[in-house]
Design an enzyme around this catalytic site. Structure first.
Site, PDB file in Angstrom:
ATOM      1  N   HIS A 128     -23.777 -10.320  10.160  1.00 29.24           N
ATOM      2  CA  HIS A 128     -22.788 -10.522   8.957  1.00 29.24           C
ATOM      3  C   HIS A 128     -23.358 -11.549   7.986  1.00 29.24           C
ATOM      4  O   HIS A 128     -23.671 -12.553   8.277  1.00 29.24           O
ATOM      5  CB  HIS A 128     -21.413 -10.562   9.305  1.00 29.24           C
ATOM      6  N   ARG A 406     -11.577  -4.826  19.783  1.00 33.29           N
ATOM      7  CA  ARG A 406     -11.864  -5.912  19.183  1.00 33.29           C
ATOM      8  C   ARG A 406     -10.461  -6.861  19.990  1.00 33.29           C
ATOM      9  O   ARG A 406      -9.678  -6.637  19.938  1.00 33.29           O
ATOM     10  CB  ARG A 406     -11.472  -5.987  17.822  1.00 33.29           C
ATOM     11  N   ILE A 431     -12.797 -13.704  20.093  1.00 35.33           N
ATOM     12  CA  ILE A 431     -14.123 -13.535  19.257  1.00 35.33           C
ATOM     13  C   ILE A 431     -14.276 -12.017  19.257  1.00 35.33           C
ATOM     14  O   ILE A 431     -14.805 -11.179  19.911  1.00 35.33           O
ATOM     15  CB  ILE A 431     -15.356 -14.044  20.437  1.00 35.33           C
ATOM     16  N   CYS A 497     -36.987  11.747  24.648  1.00 38.51           N
ATOM     17  CA  CYS A 497     -36.193  11.433  23.465  1.00 38.51           C
ATOM     18  C   CYS A 497     -36.607  10.073  22.937  1.00 38.51           C
ATOM     19  O   CYS A 497     -36.856   9.691  21.666  1.00 38.51           O
ATOM     20  CB  CYS A 497     -34.772  11.533  23.350  1.00 38.51           C
TER      21      CYS A 497
END
Lengths: 578, 415, 111
Positions: A128, A406, A431, A497
């Site tokens: 982020h 979360r 966290i 794949c």
């Protein structure tokens, strides 16, 4: 703190709840029959002047048993590590690696059969930029530092890292002219680097398939992307290479405290006597903090679901973008109301480091810490919502989806601190997002605290570079040829794949943190991650594990204990005995 | 760098048939197979019913495969096993093929390609099954591999979702091996597999078939413990209130096959959305000159005999590489679900074109009609048609007086 | 009795009444329908264990049809077999099974 005001807010939601002060925290007790109400009481009890919210309101009739390994032995009995880390998510593994820089003994315990099986593997891997955070938040502090560390960290660990920008796209003129400058200003105030405004034309240069409604965008070049579980595993492996010990299938069951210190930690594999305990227990970090006598917060699990699209749809996004949430969504894209919308940026569309497109996540408050099941309504609402940004998105593009929980606190911030009520504990709790970004920076601070607390020295021979085989499909034919010449198994493709060779699977089985499960191998080298989802390769992977480990195929597990795949032979007079 | 006239990618029934006929037509031919052994999926199809048309006998899958392997091995065809194609590049007058193998990176050059890459199974997530992610969710082909190649039992009491042929075959197979099949659930109001398989795989063993039902959710943290089934409405959406939890230890899915055309797409081959295979002319050449398609990569067949037939044609045509000319598209009219070929190349022979098609729905007494420029040029009657049962007809298109501007339509009419 | 023919992939829908078959399109279909009414017969396919790790099971089938009612008995026989010789496709694994003159044959070659 103004307990009266808090009580008033809480009682508006649930008059029966008892509100009191407890060691500088606001404690709520009672019993309610709605999780939503319990959650809202917790939110109402937040106060800048308290240490935190202890939301102990019980949900009527609700029990969630912690998933524990049934294993019981004495493998760890009597161990006296300098530091015991509880929890093997990205936080715990980053800690183990940082602490392995010091001349001390480090033991990490993880209750699952691998590291990074919780939220650390169930997120989008976004590094982020920090724009959605606020001044004064620990999150902001650590995100800015962590973000700056990632490039170097991934180089050392041999993990893919891409500094692919994140874009916040506007659909209206007023957002473009009002929100965009405000965001840029906020970025400046927060210290988020490399933010700029882009016109739709400029955006099209960067993202060939932007949504039609685009009026402008705020472009955050400091964002990035990693494979969160690969980083977690790599951190653990490098920690082990540097002398740390990781004990899987190990759960902390209790702690003995004396004179404000933890004397011992009881586990299913024996009692250990650490000098310092670091709590990195994620969704259970409040439970561990309570065990350590140091709890000042409460985890309220918040589930998020992400969808993974076929690599053929990689053209949807070259980086990561989301529609600005200031303008209302078109009616067909709106989510059913969930208690906690607003504590996520609303999700978006992004390219993962492995080249798939990921859409999501959403956010749903739930009482369960470990329920990572998915629901059709979540999957469909994510498709509806993100179709606004990736206009061609359809359910047929989806190859898989997953949910994660979360570990949110009511303060919506990390708890990173030395013990308040217990001397030898360090909290790295709560966290949640953006925890992947922040964990390496948090680990540095904790390392410094530990160093000081123990008077430890740096380890001279610490090697930050993890030994590993690169992903062969990403190499040039010449480089690949060299690997194959060394070992023909590198030329034997098992997963079509994702183009994974038998040699890479065997390397994963020989790695420092050996996890001989189908999921363990999948997380490390990707067989089964592609569009057939293991349909073709899973029997081969089972066979390779069995052969390499000298096990029977039916003893190879998918993941945790009990996740057996096969029941034994079909023949030979009913030896199929499971 | 090895040079060939024809390279066949895939060593299953389609690839073997294509290689046999390409070689017999005089082409220097190679087969590239990524598995350790030739034979493709037939290796694990131990049930019988193969070869009735091709060999006039009812053979088991491995027998059929081995017969073809014997045919190919008797010819000067080079076969490369454990050889995985990583890249194909179009070059002037041919293609460069790069492979990875235990011997290292291999490079080939070829004039023509036959893509006989087969198909893959749709997965649980692709049919939006929700819940946890336990062990015990298998596609039918994966379960078949465990049972028939490894000799291991993946279930003791299972639910099968989807009445596709592999699902039905596995219902019988697991029952014979001592597992219990609680039931087969099919989201559509009609079965997806061949009627004879419903009869000999389910009815013979009293396995219930629940039509208009689906599995919505799986339970179990580590190993699957149960599934939720529900009735669906006419748009195949689960009906609230009809959910039922079925205790079982495995969910086996037979919910459709998807032709594998990732290599074809990398070459720019155009795919037909209804077959999900390449669009082709009557010689099975795709929209890219020199690239032929065969078998289940072209179109998911229900009979291997037809796979062999179409692949043999594709292989022979790849060897001959007739020059292309102007084409007439075969347009889809009403009543038709899918068909191959998609166009008639007027420069190539068209007097014996094999048309494979499926009806869009169950039909009692139907007429297949082909019209050119609005005029009926061909018709054939059928007693009954079902979408799962592919039909084969031979048509002389050369008799229709086609030219580049002709408008050609194929349709089915119920009478 | 209404039934679907399993002789070939056409799957003709037939009916049989006192030995008179209608709806069939070939002789084999007629014979099948008659047998279904009196003594249904099936070909059985399965695998048998081998002593070769490279091929732990060998696919087998009956080289003719056996009464449907004896499938269970045949499976018990099949489950007890272990092949220790490198059999080839078509080799007999067990002769004259479950009291018939039908043999169990290998449908693949042990590699």
């Amino acid at each position: 703190m103004n307990l009266k005001a808090i009580a008033k807010r809480v009682h508006k939601i649930a008059p029966s709840v008892k509100v009191e002060e407890h060691r500088g925290c606001v404690r709520l007790t009672g019993e309610l029959d709605s999780w939503d109400a319990i959650y809202r009481c917790g939110v109402a009890a937040v106060s800048g002047k308290s240490l935190g919210v202890l939301n102990d309101i019980r949900l009527k009739g609700f029990v969630e048993e912690m998933k524990k390994p049934s294993l019981r032995d004495r493998a760890l009995e009597g161990k006296r590590p300098d530091v015991l880390i509880v929890g093997g998510g990205i936080m715990g593994c980053a800690l183990a690696r940082e602490l392995s820089r010091l001349d001390i003994s480090v033991l990490l315990i993880e209750k699952a059969n691998d590291v990074g099986t919780g939220a650390s593997s169930r997120n989008d891997g976004c590094i982020h930029p920090g724009i959605d955070l606020h001044r004064g938040q620990l999150k902001l502090h650590y995100v800015l530092r962590g973000n700056a560390m990632y490039e170097g960290l991934c180089k050392e660990l041999g993990c893919d890292f891409e500094r692919w920008a994140q874009t916040f796209m506007f659909s209206t003129k007023w957002e473009r002219y009002i929100i965009a400058p405000l965001m840029l200003l906020k970025g400046k105030l927060l210290g988020v680097p490399d933010m700029s405004f882009k016109t739709p034309a400029e955006m099209r240069e960067l993202e060939p398939h932007p949504p039609k409604w685009l009026t402008g965008a705020v472009y955050m070049a400091s964002a990035g992307v990693v494979s969160p579980y690969k980083v977690t595993i790599a951190l653990a492996e490098n920690a082990i290479e540097n002398g740390a010990e990781v004990s899987l299938n190990t759960v902390a069951e209790g702690m003995e405290l004396k004179d404000g210190r933890i004397v011992s930690v009881r586990t299913n594999r024996g009692t250990v006597y650490p000098k310092i305990v670091v709590n990195a227990a994620g969704a259970y970090s409040d439970v561990i903090a309570e065990m350590a006598g140091d709890r000042t917060f409460t985890i309220h699990p918040r589930k998020g679901t992400d969808l993974i699209l076929d690599k053929k749809k990689a053209y949807y996004a070259l980086s990561s973008f989301a529609r600005s949430y200031f303008a209302p969504l078109p009616p067909e894209a709106r989510e059913e109301s969930h208690a906690a919308v607003g504590h996520t940026k609303g999700g978006g569309v992004m390219r993962t480091v492995d080249g798939n497109i990921l859409v999501g996540p959403n956010a749903v408050e739930q009482p369960y810490r470990e329920d990572t099941s998915t629901s059709l309504s979540d999957v469909m609402s994510i498709i509806r919502k993100q179709k606004v940004a990736a206009e061609e998105l359809s359910a047929a593009d989806v190859i898989t989806y997953f949910s994660g929980v979360r570990a949110a606190t009511y303060e919506e911030d990390f708890v990173v601190r030395k013990g308040i009520f217990t001397e030898n504990v360090i909290e790295t709790a709560g966290i949640q997002s953006p925890g992947i970004t922040a964990a390496p920076a948090i680990a540095c601070d904790v390392r410094d605290w530990v160093k000081e607390m123990l008077g430890a020295k740096d380890k001279k021979d610490f090697d930050p570079v993890r030994k590993h085989t690169p992903r062969l499909a990403g190499l040039s034919p010449k480089e690949r040829e060299e690997y194959i010449r060394r070992d023909p198994a590198y030329g034997e493709i098992v997963c079509r794949c994702e183009e994974v060779s038998k040699g890479e699977i065997i390397d994963a089985l020989d790695s420092p943190l050996k996890v001989c499960t189908v999921d363990g191998i999948k997380r490390r080298v990707r067989p089964g991650m592609g569009r057939c989802q293991g349909g073709f390769c899973s029997p081969l992977v089972v066979k390779i594990i069995a052969e390499h480990e000298g096990m029977r195929e039916e003893d190879v597990l998918k993941g945790d204990e009990g996740s057996f795949i096969l029941y034994g032979d079909t023949k030979k007079g009913g030896e199929a005995d499971k | 760098m090895k040079e060939y006239d024809v390279i066949v990618i895939g060593g299953g029934p389609a690839g073997l048939a294509a290689a046999e006929s390409a070689c017999k037509a005089g082409a220097k031919t190679a087969v590239l197979e990524r598995e350790a052994r030739l034979g493709g999926i037939l290796k694990q199809c131990v049930h019988d019913g193969f070869g009735l048309i091709r060999f006039g006998e009812k053979l088991a899958g491995p027998e059929y495969a081995e017969r073809y392997i014997d045919l190919v091995e008797a010819l000067p065809v080079d076969t490369y096993t454990l050889t995985f194609v990583t890249e194909i590049k179009k070059e002037k007058d041919g293609f460069a093929v790069t492979c990875v193998s235990r011997e290292g990176m291999l490079s080939f050059r070829t004039r023509a390609l036959v893509l006989a890459t087969g198909c893959r199974e749709r997965t649980a997530k692709q049919v939006l099954i929700q819940g946890t992610r336990p062990a015990g969710v298998f596609t039918a082909g994966t379960a078949q591999n465990f049972v028939n190649l490894m000799g291991k039992l993946p279930a003791k009491r299972c639910v099968i979702l989807g009445s596709g042929d592999i699902g039905l075959i596995m219902a019988r197979r697991l029952t014979l091996e001592g597992a219990e099949v609680e039931g087969v659930y099919e989201v559509k109001p009609e079965p997806s597999g061949l009627t004879r398989n419903i009869h000999q795989c389910l009815h013979d063993f009293d396995i219930p078939l629940h039509l208009s039902h689906t599995v919505t959710r799986v339970f179990g943290k580590d190993r699957l413990t149960a599934v939720e089934v529900a009735e669906v409405d006419d748009r195949m959406r689960p009906i609230k209130g009809t959910e039922r939890v079925v205790e079982c230890d495995a969910l086996i899915l037979s919910v459709g096959l998807i032709p594998e055309n990732e290599l074809a797409e990398s070459l720019g081959v155009k795919l037909d959305p209804s077959t999900k295979g390449p669009e082709c002319d009557q010689t099975y050449m795709s929209t890219v000159e020199g690239v032929f398609s065969a078998g289940n990569a072209l179109n998911v067949f229900d009979l291997v005999d037809y796979v062999s037939e179409c692949a043999a044609d594709a292989g022979g045509n790849a060897a001959r590489m007739l020059p292309s000319g102007e084409c007439v598209r075969l347009e889809k009219g009403k009543g038709i679900l899918s068909y191959v070929p998609h166009r008639i190349d007027l420069a190539k022979p068209s007097d014996r074109v094999v048309l494979f098609f499926r009806s869009a729905k169950d039909m009692d007494r139907a007429t297949l009609r082909i019209s050119a420029d609005g005029k009926e040029v061909y018709k054939k009657k059928f007693a009954f048609l079902r979408p799962p049962e592919m039909q084969r007809v031979e048509i002389d298109f050369s008799a229709f007086g086609l030219n580049a501007k002709s408008k050609l339509t194929v349709e089915l009419e119920e009478n | 009795m209404e039934l679907v023919c399993i002789v070939c992939p056409k799957g003709c829908r037939m009916s049989v009444e006192n030995g008179v078959v209608t709806g069939n399109t070939c002789k084999k279909g007629e014979a099948f329908a008659k047998a279904e009414e009196t003594c249904p017969m099936r070909t059985v396919c399965s695998t048998v264990a081998t002593s070769f790790p490279s091929m732990p099971v060998l696919p087998v089938r009956t080289d003719g049809e056996i009464p449907k009612s004896r499938i269970g008995e045949l499976m018990r026989l099949i489950n007890g077999i272990e092949v220790t010789k490198k059999l080839r496709r078509g080799d007999v694994v067990a002769a004259s099974v479950v009291g018939t003159d039908v043999n169990l044959i290998a449908t693949a070659t042990i590699h």
